[in-house]
Design a protein around this motif. Structure first.
Motif, PDB file in Angstrom:
ATOM      1  N   ILE A 289      26.686  -0.253 -12.403  1.00  0.00           N
ATOM      2  CA  ILE A 289      26.637  -1.486 -13.012  1.00  0.00           C
ATOM      3  C   ILE A 289      27.603  -1.857 -14.100  1.00  0.00           C
ATOM      4  O   ILE A 289      28.843  -2.456 -14.210  1.00  0.00           O
ATOM      5  N   LEU A 307      27.097 -10.240  -9.577  1.00  0.00           N
ATOM      6  CA  LEU A 307      26.248  -9.081  -9.514  1.00  0.00           C
ATOM      7  C   LEU A 307      25.410  -9.297  -8.575  1.00  0.00           C
ATOM      8  O   LEU A 307      24.469 -10.263  -8.951  1.00  0.00           O
ATOM      9  N   ILE A 318      24.003  -2.213  -4.568  1.00  0.00           N
ATOM     10  CA  ILE A 318      24.793  -3.030  -5.895  1.00  0.00           C
ATOM     11  C   ILE A 318      25.800  -3.407  -5.356  1.00  0.00           C
ATOM     12  O   ILE A 318      26.978  -2.723  -4.816  1.00  0.00           O
TER      13      ILE A 318
END
Length: 375
Positions: A289, A307, A318
């Motif tokens: 991330i 996100l 993710i």
């Protein structure tokens, strides 16, 4: 001057002992000698000296000399000892068939000679000679097998050592890669943020001092965070255990701080439980991330990103997207994307990164909650 080999020393000692035995035999029991008493022992001794280079030829020559010597020579000396040594050498060098054939033929000739009516030896002596012939052949075969076993053991030991060295080199390479990845993830993101905030501070230093003050405060906090995470990462690397705790900087529990530190306007969406994740999955998720948001900040040309994190079907999914006009790394290039992909693959997952059809860039990672055991 080169030192004589053990084989040569043994051959010379045997020949000297046989010739000395002939002299002693003549001294104890004088007999009428002929040319064979001198020629045949010398020929047999000369052949024995070449037993290592030509074992079969030496065996044949020594056996023929002995076969002619005992019926026709005048002195009954210990020439048979040379036959025993030649039989052992032939068997030891792998010529077992030649040794068995020659030994059997010699015993057969002796038996036929004794059965002709004139006895030259009693039965016990014949049995003793036959036993020595069999013992010489058997001992030669045993020493050859033992030598082959030791050579095989040595070869296996060398192979094991070579495999161990290759494994050590492979592990060292993986460790260097892991260290480089950790340092890139820890330092690269925060240094990028410091660079962005420093540029903002310089830009607003005269026109909007309050913005410059906020940017400098962010630089201070980010640099402090960088040092803290660097110390934590180096502590983990010293333990040579990526599963070791990495301190409070690791984990999705601090997702809000991670997003805030990116300097972007990030819309975050989560689904499924994200607490109590395996340590290596939690760490990899944070690193991916962070790197993806850093790439948005540096390359996308926008300060907005989306996100999405979900826990579904035993995987952490993710997805980081932006709709900026800038160009990201090309597919498969750049250390950032490469490092993210290596982290995902190391856990048995996958990572895809590339432009979106509608514009912008997307990074999607899949991290299994049950990573494969490390080898």
């Amino acid at each position: 001057m080169p030192r004589p080999s053990t084989s040569t020393i043994v051959s010379l000692a045997t020949c000297a002992a046989v010739l000395a035995g002939l002299v002693i035999t003549y001294a104890l029991r004088p007999a009428r000698l002929n040319a064979l008493d001198f020629v045949l022992p010398l020929i047999a001794c000369g052949a024995l000296l070449a037993r290592r280079r030509h074992p079969v030829a030496a065996l044949i020559v020594v056996s023929v000399c002995a076969a002619v010597y005992y019926p026709f020579a005048g002195l009954d000396g210990p020439l048979v000892v040379l036959v025993f040594v030649a039989l052992y050498t032939a068997a030891d060098q792998g010529h077992l068939a030649a040794a068995v054939t020659t030994g059997g033929a010699s015993l057969l000739a002796m038996g036929c000679g004794e059965a002709g009516g004139v006895r030259h030896m009693d039965d016990s002596l014949f049995v003793m000679i036959a036993g020595w012939v069999l013992a010489a052949i058997a001992f030669g075969g045993v020493t050859r097998n033992r030598r082959a076993y030791l050579e095989e053991a040595r070869r296996h030991a060398l192979d094991a050592l070579r495999t161990k060295e290759e494994e050590a080199r492979r592990r060292a390479g993986e460790e260097r890669l892991r260290i480089a990845r950790e340092l890139h993830d820890v330092i690269g993101h925060n240094i990028s943020m410091i660079n962005v905030q420093a540029a903002a501070a310089l830009h607003g230093l005269k026109k909007r001092p309050e913005d410059a003050e906020a940017a400098l405060r962010t630089i201070k906090e980010t640099s402090k965070e960088t040092l803290r995470e660097l110390r934590s990462t180096l502590g983990v690397l010293r333990q040579v255990d990526e599963d070791a705790p990495t301190g409070p900087a690791a984990g999705l529990a601090r997702l809000d701080e991670l997003v805030a530190a990116s300097g972007l306007q990030v819309r975050t969406e989560t689904s499924g439980p994200l607490d109590a994740l395996p340590a290596e999955v939690d760490l990899a998720a944070v690193r991916i991330i962070r790197e993806a948001l850093t790439n948005v900040s540096r390359h996308a040309g926008t300060d907005q990103a989306t996100l999405t994190i979900s826990n579904t079907s035993g995987n952490i999914i993710i997805c980081v997207e932006d709709d900026g006009p800038g160009s990201m790394y090309e597919e498969g290039s750049g250390y950032g994307i490469q490092g993210m992909r290596e982290r995902a693959i190391a856990l048995g997952g996958s990572l895809e990164a590339g432009p979106r059809p509608e514009g912008g860039f997307r990074v999607t990672a899949r991290l299994p909650l049950s990573p494969p055991a490390s080898s």
